[in-house]
Enzyme design. Structure first.
Site, PDB file in Angstrom:
ATOM      1  N   HIS A   1       3.382   5.224   1.573  1.00  0.00           N
ATOM      2  CA  HIS A   1       4.149   4.841   2.755  1.00  0.00           C
ATOM      3  C   HIS A   1       5.434   4.125   2.323  1.00  0.00           C
ATOM      4  CE1 HIS A   1       0.501   5.072   5.492  1.00  0.00           C
ATOM      5  NE2 HIS A   1      -0.084   4.962   4.310  1.00  0.00           N
TER       6      HIS A   1
ATOM      7  N   GLU B   1       1.932   0.980   0.359  1.00  0.00           N
ATOM      8  CA  GLU B   1       3.260   0.802   0.938  1.00  0.00           C
ATOM      9  C   GLU B   1       4.262   0.503  -0.173  1.00  0.00           C
ATOM     10  OE1 GLU B   1       4.253   1.029   4.075  1.00  0.00           O
ATOM     11  OE2 GLU B   1       2.465   0.744   5.332  1.00  0.00           O
TER      12      GLU B   1
ATOM     13  N   HIS C   1       3.055   9.654   3.857  1.00  0.00           N
ATOM     14  CA  HIS C   1       2.706   9.393   5.251  1.00  0.00           C
ATOM     15  C   HIS C   1       3.236  10.505   6.149  1.00  0.00           C
ATOM     16  CE1 HIS C   1       2.459   6.053   8.561  1.00  0.00           C
ATOM     17  NE2 HIS C   1       1.489   6.926   8.657  1.00  0.00           N
TER      18      HIS C   1
ATOM     19  N   ASP D   1       8.158   8.456   6.513  1.00  0.00           N
ATOM     20  CA  ASP D   1       8.099   7.762   5.230  1.00  0.00           C
ATOM     21  C   ASP D   1       7.155   8.462   4.242  1.00  0.00           C
ATOM     22  OD1 ASP D   1       6.191   6.722   7.254  1.00  0.00           O
ATOM     23  OD2 ASP D   1       5.476   5.439   5.635  1.00  0.00           O
TER      24      ASP D   1
END
Length: 196
Positions: free
Chosen positions: A36, A118, A157, A167
């Site tokens: 992500h 992330e 993602h 993303d």
């Protein structure tokens, strides 16, 4: 870099306890890594806001954008900051909560069987060298711990939620990640981790 088999924690990560997680349907079914991208506020880096979002303490008065998202109960297993710092919010054996529907290879609810990572960044600005280095190391460490995850089961993602999420975006260099993993992997166990 190691993952504790009992706690599900990465030894090199700064640990931030996050309430937005629960038990997975099956601990034996973890077989996907989802990459992500996140920045709070959008396009800004380095502040405390990602920690605040994932711990349900984001102040809506700090930025107009926060008024839209401060009530979300979301999380990720890991965050890799622009500096290369790794932050862990959720143990790997737990299910991190992401908003919205997702699908991978005709399986719904990717949260049930995936590990989310992330990267601090946005769709348009290049990610940092340190982030690629850390991401490659983390992926190989996860693959060693969770044998159902191979390096060709790493996706974005945007791939599991097309049309809804973008993303990590066009700024993310997938060939570079593949090269880094390949150079460190040497074929993996029995050649199982040859590609992303």
């Amino acid at each position: 870099m190691k993952i504790d088999t009992t706690t599900g924690l990465l030894d090199v990560a700064r640990q931030v306890e996050c309430p937005n997680c629960d038990d997975r349907p099956s601990d034996d079914d973890i077989d996907l890594i989802v990459v992500h991208g996140i920045s709070l506020p959008p396009g800004e880096y380095g502040g405390p806001w990602i920690d605040a979002l994932f711990t349900n303490s984001l102040d809506p008065g700090e930025h107009t954008y926060f008024k839209e998202i401060h009530q979300l109960e979301v999380s990720s297993h890991l965050l890799i900051r622009r500096t290369g710092e790794i932050v862990q919010y959720v143990p790997f054996h737990k299910r991190a909560w992401h908003a919205g529907q997702s699908e991978f290879e005709n399986r719904q609810r990717c949260n049930d069987f995936s590990i989310g990572i992330e990267l601090e960044g946005d769709d348009e600005q290049p990610y940092e060298d340190s982030q690629y280095e850390q991401l490659a190391n983390v992926i190989l460490t996860i693959c060693d711990r969770y044998p159902r995850i191979t390096t060709n089961r790493v996706t974005g993602h945007s791939d599991i939620a097309p049309g809804r999420k973008t993303d990590p975006g066009p700024a993310f260099d997938w060939p570079r990640l593949r090269q880094l993993i390949g150079s460190r992997n040497n074929g993996g166990k029995n050649g199982k981790n040859k590609s992303v």
